[in-house]
Design a protein around this motif. Structure first.
Motif, PDB file in Angstrom:
ATOM      1  N   HIS A  70       2.121 -39.068  13.750  1.00 25.25           N
ATOM      2  CA  HIS A  70       3.007 -40.054  14.420  1.00 25.25           C
ATOM      3  C   HIS A  70       3.957 -40.486  13.130  1.00 25.25           C
ATOM      4  CE1 HIS A  70      -0.061 -40.188  17.479  1.00 25.25           C
ATOM      5  NE2 HIS A  70       1.124 -40.139  18.296  1.00 25.25           N
ATOM      6  N   ILE A  71       3.041 -40.946  12.071  1.00 29.49           N
ATOM      7  CA  ILE A  71       3.784 -41.308  10.937  1.00 29.49           C
ATOM      8  C   ILE A  71       4.878 -40.395  10.310  1.00 29.49           C
ATOM      9  CG2 ILE A  71       3.514 -42.371   8.518  1.00 29.49           C
ATOM     10  CD1 ILE A  71       0.691 -43.086   9.368  1.00 29.49           C
ATOM     11  N   ALA A  72       4.368 -39.052  10.150  1.00 29.80           N
ATOM     12  CA  ALA A  72       5.420 -38.072   9.647  1.00 29.80           C
ATOM     13  C   ALA A  72       6.662 -37.920  10.588  1.00 29.80           C
ATOM     14  CB  ALA A  72       4.614 -36.700   9.547  1.00 29.80           C
ATOM     15  N   ILE A  73       6.519 -38.105  11.922  1.00 29.44           N
ATOM     16  CA  ILE A  73       7.470 -37.994  12.908  1.00 29.44           C
ATOM     17  C   ILE A  73       8.446 -39.094  12.643  1.00 29.44           C
ATOM     18  CG2 ILE A  73       8.357 -37.739  15.170  1.00 29.44           C
ATOM     19  CD1 ILE A  73       5.903 -35.821  15.545  1.00 29.44           C
ATOM     20  N   ASN A  82       5.675 -28.925  20.840  1.00 31.20           N
ATOM     21  CA  ASN A  82       4.789 -29.293  21.658  1.00 31.20           C
ATOM     22  C   ASN A  82       4.182 -30.590  20.819  1.00 31.20           C
ATOM     23  OD1 ASN A  82       4.896 -27.766  23.876  1.00 31.20           O
ATOM     24  ND2 ASN A  82       3.179 -26.465  23.251  1.00 31.20           N
ATOM     25  N   THR A  83       3.825 -30.609  19.692  1.00 29.43           N
ATOM     26  CA  THR A  83       2.815 -31.872  18.851  1.00 29.43           C
ATOM     27  C   THR A  83       4.257 -32.755  18.657  1.00 29.43           C
ATOM     28  OG1 THR A  83       1.629 -30.133  17.509  1.00 29.43           O
ATOM     29  CG2 THR A  83       2.177 -32.399  16.738  1.00 29.43           C
ATOM     30  N   TYR A  84       5.608 -32.387  18.506  1.00 32.86           N
ATOM     31  CA  TYR A  84       6.803 -33.233  18.207  1.00 32.86           C
ATOM     32  C   TYR A  84       7.018 -33.991  19.486  1.00 32.86           C
ATOM     33  CZ  TYR A  84      11.499 -35.025  18.343  1.00 32.86           C
ATOM     34  OH  TYR A  84      12.654 -35.759  18.477  1.00 32.86           O
ATOM     35  N   HIS A  85       6.873 -33.492  20.652  1.00 36.22           N
ATOM     36  CA  HIS A  85       7.237 -34.122  21.897  1.00 36.22           C
ATOM     37  C   HIS A  85       6.179 -35.080  22.500  1.00 36.22           C
ATOM     38  CE1 HIS A  85      10.889 -32.088  22.949  1.00 36.22           C
ATOM     39  NE2 HIS A  85      10.435 -30.910  22.636  1.00 36.22           N
ATOM     40  N   VAL A  88       6.325 -38.184  20.016  1.00 39.57           N
ATOM     41  CA  VAL A  88       7.668 -38.806  20.203  1.00 39.57           C
ATOM     42  C   VAL A  88       7.400 -39.728  21.600  1.00 39.57           C
ATOM     43  CG1 VAL A  88       9.788 -38.847  20.682  1.00 39.57           C
ATOM     44  CG2 VAL A  88       9.317 -37.543  18.866  1.00 39.57           C
ATOM     45  N   GLN A  89       6.653 -39.208  22.302  1.00 38.37           N
ATOM     46  CA  GLN A  89       6.396 -39.651  23.741  1.00 38.37           C
ATOM     47  C   GLN A  89       5.527 -40.867  23.471  1.00 38.37           C
ATOM     48  OE1 GLN A  89       5.481 -36.503  26.315  1.00 38.37           O
ATOM     49  NE2 GLN A  89       7.644 -35.764  26.735  1.00 38.37           N
ATOM     50  N   GLU A  90       4.401 -40.688  22.749  1.00 35.69           N
ATOM     51  CA  GLU A  90       3.449 -41.722  22.449  1.00 35.69           C
ATOM     52  C   GLU A  90       3.789 -42.811  21.626  1.00 35.69           C
ATOM     53  OE1 GLU A  90      -0.743 -38.744  22.518  1.00 35.69           O
ATOM     54  OE2 GLU A  90       0.249 -39.432  20.446  1.00 35.69           O
ATOM     55  N   LEU A  91       4.790 -42.540  20.637  1.00 38.49           N
ATOM     56  CA  LEU A  91       5.633 -43.656  19.905  1.00 38.49           C
ATOM     57  C   LEU A  91       6.336 -44.460  20.940  1.00 38.49           C
ATOM     58  CD1 LEU A  91       6.675 -41.618  16.538  1.00 38.49           C
ATOM     59  CD2 LEU A  91       4.877 -43.495  16.895  1.00 38.49           C
ATOM     60  N   HIS A  92       7.039 -43.796  21.860  1.00 38.39           N
ATOM     61  CA  HIS A  92       7.616 -44.417  22.970  1.00 38.39           C
ATOM     62  C   HIS A  92       6.652 -45.227  23.635  1.00 38.39           C
ATOM     63  CE1 HIS A  92      10.521 -45.364  26.112  1.00 38.39           C
ATOM     64  NE2 HIS A  92       9.466 -44.919  26.995  1.00 38.39           N
ATOM     65  N   GLN A  93       5.515 -44.830  24.352  1.00 40.10           N
ATOM     66  CA  GLN A  93       4.677 -45.447  25.013  1.00 40.10           C
ATOM     67  C   GLN A  93       3.977 -46.703  24.380  1.00 40.10           C
ATOM     68  OE1 GLN A  93       1.925 -42.544  26.101  1.00 40.10           O
ATOM     69  NE2 GLN A  93       3.326 -41.485  27.727  1.00 40.10           N
ATOM     70  N   TYR A  94       3.706 -46.481  23.030  1.00 43.15           N
ATOM     71  CA  TYR A  94       3.311 -47.550  22.162  1.00 43.15           C
ATOM     72  C   TYR A  94       4.131 -48.741  21.703  1.00 43.15           C
ATOM     73  CZ  TYR A  94      -0.476 -43.808  21.632  1.00 43.15           C
ATOM     74  OH  TYR A  94      -1.381 -42.905  21.847  1.00 43.15           O
ATOM     75  N   VAL A 111      17.241 -41.932  20.571  1.00 42.24           N
ATOM     76  CA  VAL A 111      15.914 -42.473  19.941  1.00 42.24           C
ATOM     77  C   VAL A 111      16.637 -43.780  19.537  1.00 42.24           C
ATOM     78  CG1 VAL A 111      14.241 -42.622  18.238  1.00 42.24           C
ATOM     79  CG2 VAL A 111      14.923 -40.395  19.599  1.00 42.24           C
ATOM     80  N   TYR A 112      16.002 -44.872  19.959  1.00 48.86           N
ATOM     81  CA  TYR A 112      16.391 -46.310  19.408  1.00 48.86           C
ATOM     82  C   TYR A 112      15.203 -46.652  18.569  1.00 48.86           C
ATOM     83  CZ  TYR A 112      19.850 -46.981  23.280  1.00 48.86           C
ATOM     84  OH  TYR A 112      20.796 -46.895  24.223  1.00 48.86           O
ATOM     85  N   PHE A 113      15.602 -47.353  17.681  1.00 45.17           N
ATOM     86  CA  PHE A 113      14.436 -47.768  16.626  1.00 45.17           C
ATOM     87  C   PHE A 113      14.308 -49.248  17.083  1.00 45.17           C
ATOM     88  CE2 PHE A 113      15.952 -44.126  14.389  1.00 45.17           C
ATOM     89  CZ  PHE A 113      14.649 -43.834  14.018  1.00 45.17           C
ATOM     90  N   LEU A 114      12.968 -49.781  17.239  1.00 45.12           N
ATOM     91  CA  LEU A 114      12.783 -50.848  17.599  1.00 45.12           C
ATOM     92  C   LEU A 114      12.454 -51.921  16.445  1.00 45.12           C
ATOM     93  CD1 LEU A 114      10.548 -50.186  20.867  1.00 45.12           C
ATOM     94  CD2 LEU A 114      12.896 -50.711  20.596  1.00 45.12           C
ATOM     95  N   PHE A 115      12.045 -51.353  15.438  1.00 44.72           N
ATOM     96  CA  PHE A 115      11.775 -51.861  14.226  1.00 44.72           C
ATOM     97  C   PHE A 115      13.050 -51.965  13.322  1.00 44.72           C
ATOM     98  CE2 PHE A 115       7.632 -50.999  15.629  1.00 44.72           C
ATOM     99  CZ  PHE A 115       6.934 -52.383  15.668  1.00 44.72           C
TER     100      PHE A 115
END
Length: 100
Positions: free
Chosen positions: A24-27, A61-64, A67-73, A90-94
């Motif tokens: 997640h951090i790498a992506i 598949n790992t990327y998707h 990214v979906q988990e970063l969105h969900q979290y 992709v919107y950055f929330l931070f």
């Protein structure tokens, strides 16, 4: 130093989040790098193939999944395009200029 603020804010936010893995951090870092090349715009439009190379991820598949988990979290807002000629949004929330 201001250019590192979104990454610093992300690390602060994930400090106690057990769900976040090194992938997640790498992506997330790769997405930020892509954003900096594009002039720090928010949102960015990306194709998975562009980010996979930057993040050194070997599987789409790992990327998707990440990214979906970063969105969900709640770390990014991800809107897939499902079109070959338009990247996903992709919107950055931070980010100081997050416009959501």
């Amino acid at each position: 130093m201001e250019k590192l603020k979104p990454l610093s804010d992300f690390f602060t936010a994930i400090e106690n989040d057990y769900r976040i893995s090194p992938m997640h951090i790498a992506i997330y870092a790769a997405l930020l790098q892509f954003r900096s090349v594009k002039g720090f715009i928010n949102p960015i439009f990306v194709f998975s193939s562009e980010i996979i190379v930057i993040a050194k991820v070997s599987s789409a598949n790992t990327y998707h999944k990440c990214v979906q988990e970063l969105h969900q979290y709640g770390y990014i807002k991800y809107s897939p395009s499902f079109k070959k000629n338009r990247g996903s949004e992709v919107y950055f929330l931070f980010s100081a200029d997050a416009d959501i």
